[in-house]
Write a protein that holds these residues in place. Structure first.
Motif, short mmCIF file in Angstrom:
data_model
loop_
_atom_site.label_atom_id
_atom_site.label_comp_id
_atom_site.label_asym_id
_atom_site.label_seq_id
_atom_site.Cartn_x
_atom_site.Cartn_y
_atom_site.Cartn_z
N ARG A 52 0.84 -1.21 0.00
CA ARG A 52 0.00 0.00 0.00
C ARG A 52 0.87 1.26 0.00
NH1 ARG A 52 -5.74 -0.68 -0.52
NH2 ARG A 52 -6.21 -2.79 0.23
N ILE A 53 1.91 1.26 0.82
CA ILE A 53 2.78 2.42 0.87
C ILE A 53 3.51 2.60 -0.45
CG2 ILE A 53 4.88 3.35 1.93
CD1 ILE A 53 3.90 2.20 4.59
N ALA A 54 4.03 1.52 -1.03
CA ALA A 54 4.76 1.63 -2.29
C ALA A 54 3.90 2.21 -3.39
CB ALA A 54 5.29 0.26 -2.70
N GLY A 55 2.68 1.70 -3.55
CA GLY A 55 1.79 2.20 -4.60
C GLY A 55 1.43 3.66 -4.42
N ASN A 56 1.15 4.05 -3.18
CA ASN A 56 0.76 5.42 -2.92
C ASN A 56 1.95 6.38 -2.94
OD1 ASN A 56 -2.29 5.80 -2.15
ND2 ASN A 56 -1.67 3.80 -1.34
N ALA A 77 6.26 13.08 -0.24
CA ALA A 77 6.67 11.78 0.31
C ALA A 77 5.85 11.43 1.54
CB ALA A 77 8.17 11.81 0.65
N ALA A 78 5.68 12.39 2.44
CA ALA A 78 4.87 12.15 3.63
C ALA A 78 3.43 11.82 3.26
CB ALA A 78 4.91 13.37 4.55
N GLN A 79 2.91 12.50 2.25
CA GLN A 79 1.54 12.22 1.80
C GLN A 79 1.41 10.80 1.28
OE1 GLN A 79 -1.23 14.75 1.80
NE2 GLN A 79 -2.12 12.68 1.89
N GLY A 80 2.40 10.37 0.48
CA GLY A 80 2.36 9.01 -0.05
C GLY A 80 2.38 7.96 1.05
N ILE A 81 3.25 8.17 2.06
CA ILE A 81 3.32 7.22 3.17
C ILE A 81 2.01 7.23 3.95
CG2 ILE A 81 4.54 6.62 5.28
CD1 ILE A 81 7.02 8.04 4.07
N ALA A 82 1.48 8.44 4.23
CA ALA A 82 0.22 8.54 4.97
C ALA A 82 -0.93 7.86 4.22
CB ALA A 82 -0.12 10.01 5.23
N ASP A 83 -1.00 8.08 2.91
CA ASP A 83 -2.06 7.45 2.12
C ASP A 83 -1.93 5.93 2.16
OD1 ASP A 83 -2.98 9.96 1.47
OD2 ASP A 83 -2.15 9.96 -0.56
N GLY A 84 -0.69 5.43 2.10
CA GLY A 84 -0.50 3.99 2.18
C GLY A 84 -0.94 3.42 3.51
N ILE A 85 -0.58 4.11 4.59
CA ILE A 85 -0.99 3.65 5.92
C ILE A 85 -2.50 3.68 6.06
CG2 ILE A 85 -0.91 4.21 8.38
CD1 ILE A 85 1.94 5.31 7.89
N SER A 86 -3.12 4.75 5.66
CA SER A 86 -4.56 4.88 5.84
C SER A 86 -5.34 3.85 5.02
CB SER A 86 -5.04 6.29 5.53
OG SER A 86 -4.79 6.64 4.19
N THR A 87 -4.92 3.61 3.78
CA THR A 87 -5.64 2.61 2.97
C THR A 87 -5.44 1.20 3.55
OG1 THR A 87 -3.78 2.43 1.41
CG2 THR A 87 -5.56 3.96 0.84
N TYR A 88 -4.27 0.96 4.13
CA TYR A 88 -4.04 -0.32 4.81
C TYR A 88 -4.96 -0.46 6.02
CZ TYR A 88 -1.89 -3.60 8.07
OH TYR A 88 -1.69 -4.61 8.96
N LEU A 89 -5.02 0.58 6.85
CA LEU A 89 -5.80 0.50 8.08
C LEU A 89 -7.30 0.45 7.82
CD1 LEU A 89 -3.84 3.01 10.37
CD2 LEU A 89 -3.77 0.51 10.41
N LEU A 90 -7.72 1.07 6.74
CA LEU A 90 -9.16 1.09 6.43
C LEU A 90 -9.59 -0.16 5.65
CD1 LEU A 90 -9.53 4.87 5.53
CD2 LEU A 90 -10.27 3.71 7.63
N GLY A 91 -8.65 -0.92 5.16
CA GLY A 91 -8.95 -2.19 4.51
C GLY A 91 -9.50 -2.06 3.10
#
Length: 315
Positions: free
Chosen positions: A236-240, A301-315
């Motif tokens: 998720r983080i890599a894609g975002n 970069a921070a936005q991409g990491i945050a988006d990856g984390i959030s999409t992971y946590l939200l499933g």
């Protein structure tokens, strides 16, 4: 050459800020799902930290400047930064979620060689507590970079309601050691842990990669329960990250996938919660350096990491 953890920082010169943005890469098509596959063979041991820097001019609105805590943080408690910052009303899609952000290395490590060279038990073997980190050729340190990106990441996640905890915020003389960093994430019952880094490889080696835990069950290390969810988090983080930065995955680690599976990192082997490392770019490559030293790119970069984390946590 893959991620080398013991590359020392170079003598600091005047940082060069600003830079261009990489063209969109093939990984962008992966979207939220990121990419698959394993990375290249693992190199030697433990990750570096770096010298401090002010970072004040590059902090995003609403975030703490990267180097500002370091000026008064030479004699505080050696415990990780355990108290979560206030996160507004705690409302938003990530309310109730705990994210541990692990800024790679401490700006003070460079002043404490004896302490960071002490060997600690990482489950499968013993290795240095921490290292001093890499830097750009003109002295912009990895530790300054990781704190800046981590501050921006914290702000983005807190806006979505998450509780964000740091392993360190330049609020202790050195460390924490790699084993402490893992225990901190475990003790926080974190839903996700992300360790933020930048690499120190050769000129021409470019791009980011996300490091995933291998299946390790030896000594005090057992990653059985985190390999699957950590891979999902990493993908998720890599894609975002590609989506947000327009950049490309590493051309020297991960065979173009942006993912690298490692069995030698204590911070992963000792984790009992989903955890990944992200190497945001290569500080020793001139083109990557132009990105890493740009405050606008660090926000992406921070936005991409945050988006990856959030999409992971939200499933």
């Amino acid at each position: 050459m893959p991620y080398v953890e013991n590359q020392p920082p170079l003598p600091r010169r005047r940082p060069v800020r600003g830079g261009t943005v990489l063209a969109a890469a093939a990984l962008a098509a992966a979207g939220l799902a990121g990419c698959g596959g394993e990375g290249g063979s693992p190199p030697a041991d433990a990750r570096p930290g770096a010298a401090s820097g002010s970072g004040a001019a590059s902090a995003a609105p609403g975030t703490a400047p990267a180097g500002s805590p370091a000026a008064s943080a030479t004699a505080r408690s050696p415990q990780p930064s355990g108290s979560p910052r206030p996160s507004g009303a705690g409302t938003g899609p990530l309310a109730g979620k705990v994210v541990v952000v692990d800024p790679g290395h401490n700006p003070g490590n460079v002043r404490h060689p004896n302490e960071i060279n002490k060997l600690v038990d990482v489950g499968t073997h013993r290795k240095e507590c921490d290292t001093t980190g890499t830097s750009t050729n003109d002295g912009y340190s990895e530790a300054e970079f990781t704190l800046d990106v981590s501050h921006r990441l914290r702000t983005l996640l807190e806006r979505q309601g998450a509780t964000v905890r740091f392993t360190q915020d330049a609020d202790r003389p050195f460390g924490p050691c790699v084993d402490e960093r893992a225990r901190f994430g475990n003790g926080s019952a974190a839903d996700a842990v992300v360790s933020v880094h930048a690499d120190g490889s050769a000129e021409g080696n470019r791009g980011f990669h996300v490091i995933l835990p291998a299946l390790v069950k030896k000594g005090g290390a057992d990653t059985t329960n985190i390999v699957g969810p950590s891979r999902e988090l990493g993908e998720r983080i890599a894609g975002n990250f590609v989506r947000a930065t327009g950049g490309a995955p590493s051309n020297y680690v991960g065979k173009g996938t942006g993912l690298d599976v490692r069995e030698d990192l204590g911070g992963l082997n000792l984790s009992t919660v989903p955890k990944v490392f992200i190497e945001c770019g290569n500080m020793r490559d001139s083109k990557d350096k132009a990105l890493l030293t740009s405050s606008q790119w660090r926000q992406k970069a921070a936005q991409g990491i945050a988006d990856g984390i959030s999409t992971y946590l939200l499933g």
